[in-house]
Design an enzyme around this catalytic site. Structure first.
Site, short mmCIF file in Angstrom:
data_model
loop_
_atom_site.label_atom_id
_atom_site.label_comp_id
_atom_site.label_asym_id
_atom_site.label_seq_id
_atom_site.Cartn_x
_atom_site.Cartn_y
_atom_site.Cartn_z
N GLU A 110 1.19 -4.44 23.36
CA GLU A 110 1.88 -3.19 23.73
C GLU A 110 1.31 -2.61 25.02
OE1 GLU A 110 1.75 -0.54 20.36
OE2 GLU A 110 2.67 -2.05 19.07
N THR A 152 6.56 -2.84 11.10
CA THR A 152 6.11 -1.52 11.56
C THR A 152 4.59 -1.40 11.41
OG1 THR A 152 6.56 -0.64 9.35
CG2 THR A 152 8.25 -0.25 11.02
N SER A 153 3.90 -2.55 11.24
CA SER A 153 2.44 -2.45 11.00
C SER A 153 1.69 -2.64 12.31
CB SER A 153 2.00 -3.46 9.94
OG SER A 153 2.19 -4.78 10.39
N ARG A 154 1.37 -3.87 12.65
CA ARG A 154 0.75 -4.17 13.94
C ARG A 154 1.39 -5.44 14.50
NH1 ARG A 154 -0.63 0.31 14.02
NH2 ARG A 154 -2.71 1.20 14.22
N ILE A 190 2.42 2.89 2.46
CA ILE A 190 3.67 2.81 3.24
C ILE A 190 4.64 1.85 2.55
CG2 ILE A 190 4.71 2.23 5.48
CD1 ILE A 190 1.99 3.02 6.77
N GLY A 233 0.86 -1.20 0.00
CA GLY A 233 0.00 0.00 0.00
C GLY A 233 0.89 1.23 0.00
N HIS A 236 6.91 1.68 19.11
CA HIS A 236 5.82 2.11 18.22
C HIS A 236 5.94 3.61 17.88
CE1 HIS A 236 1.48 0.94 16.87
NE2 HIS A 236 2.04 1.81 16.03
#
Ligand code: DGY
Length: 316
Positions: A263, A232-234, A154, A152, A281
């Site tokens: 988290e 770096t997404s979830r 990013i 996408g 994050h």
């Protein structure tokens, strides 16, 4: 109208809300009881990914609630089904964070490959004795194969950086991106092939039922032993326990993580491993981008409360 802002956000966003009766909660994530109490009577809520916006929250807000404006591109913290049932518009902040998050992904990719964390720890501990011909060796980044999971906005921004490093681009996802294939020479592969061929893997897919634990023990088995994984997404897209095992046994070379399953908790094994770079994050945490995210979230909220279409609704 009453607006609840669940965390202290950049001024740029707050300024846009001056015509409302605004309550801003604390700098740290509010406790659940505080959040539910503050929700009462809100017409609009501007929240962040640390708040769980579910049916209980929406019922606590009551029938006045019209919009939940999430200051993030990801919105897995919001129950879209509950929002739909209650006619609540949910919005997010895509695009404005693409370049900044791609910088962070590339930072982790380089840091994990070139063992930045280990080197820093050695220097700071006063343990660096001399230049060493075999000291802290890691794989080259330039000229290698980068596999993108989820091409996408990013993912594409990461690809642009990778092209500057002469990397070959592979990708997987729901659909073929013919423009990216033409522009970057990107090659589409099924996930299994991507895992086998990539030297570096960067994850840019949203968290859904389908992507939860997309990368687990079986997937690590398919990866190259010198592979580096970046997320770096979830956090829950990767099975953290399986990742810790893969790193400990050197099944893969290293990882760079900005996101975690629970988290701010981090799997205890990961905290002890040298071959993983851990950041809290901060993918989108540049001054400019956080201003833009706060502004966009406020604009979305303002639009709905003024009876207009928001710029980025996720449940139109
Ligand atoms: C997002 O926007 O979803 C990030 O995780 C926070 O910037």
């Amino acid at each position: 109208m009453n607006v609840l802002v669940t965390r202290e956000i950049p001024e740029a966003g707050l300024r846009l809300l001056e015509s409302f009766d605004v309550t801003v909660l604390s700098e740290q994530p509010p406790g659940r009881a505080e959040l539910l109490e503050a929700a009462h009577g809100a017409d609009g809520v501007l929240c962040t990914l640390t708040e769980k916006i579910d049916a209980e929250f929406m019922d606590a807000a009551g029938r006045s609630l019209k919009v939940v404006a999430n200051m993030a591109v990801g919105y897995d913290n919001v129950d879209l089904g509950a929002a739909k049932e209650r006619g609540v518009v949910v919005t997010n902040t895509p695009e404005v964070l693409n370049e900044t998050t791609a910088d962070a992904a590339f930072m982790l990719l380089l840091a994990a490959a070139r063992r930045l964390g280990e080197g820093e720890r050695i220097v700071r501990a006063g343990e660096w004795k001399a230049w060493g011909p075999k000291m802290l060796l890691g794989p080259d980044v330039w000229g290698k194969k980068l596999g993108i999971i989820g091409l996408g906005g990013i993912g594409e921004a990461v690809v642009r950086r990778a092209k500057g490093f002469g990397m070959e681009i592979l990708y997987t996802g729901h659909s073929r991106k013919e423009e990216a294939e033409r522009e970057f020479g990107a090659r589409y592969l099924e996930l299994n092939e991507l895992l086998q061929e990539s030297d570096f893997l960067s994850i840019h897919t949203p968290l859904t039922d389908e992507t939860r634990h997309l990368i687990g023990a079986e997937e690590f088995e398919k990866m190259k032993s010198e592979a580096v994984l970046v997320n770096t997404s979830r956090g829950p897209v990767v099975d953290e326990a399986a990742l810790a095992d893969a790193l400990e046994s050197r099944r893969i070379f290293a990882a760079g993580l900005d996101v975690y399953e629970e988290e701010p908790e981090v799997h205890p094994k990961l905290l002890k491993l040298e071959n993983v770079v851990l950041t809290p994050h901060i993918g989108s945490a540049s001054i400019e981008t956080r201003d833009k995210m706060a502004t966009l979230a406020a604009e979305n909220l303002q639009a709905v409360l003024s009876g207009k279409e928001p710029l980025h609704s996720v449940n139109p």
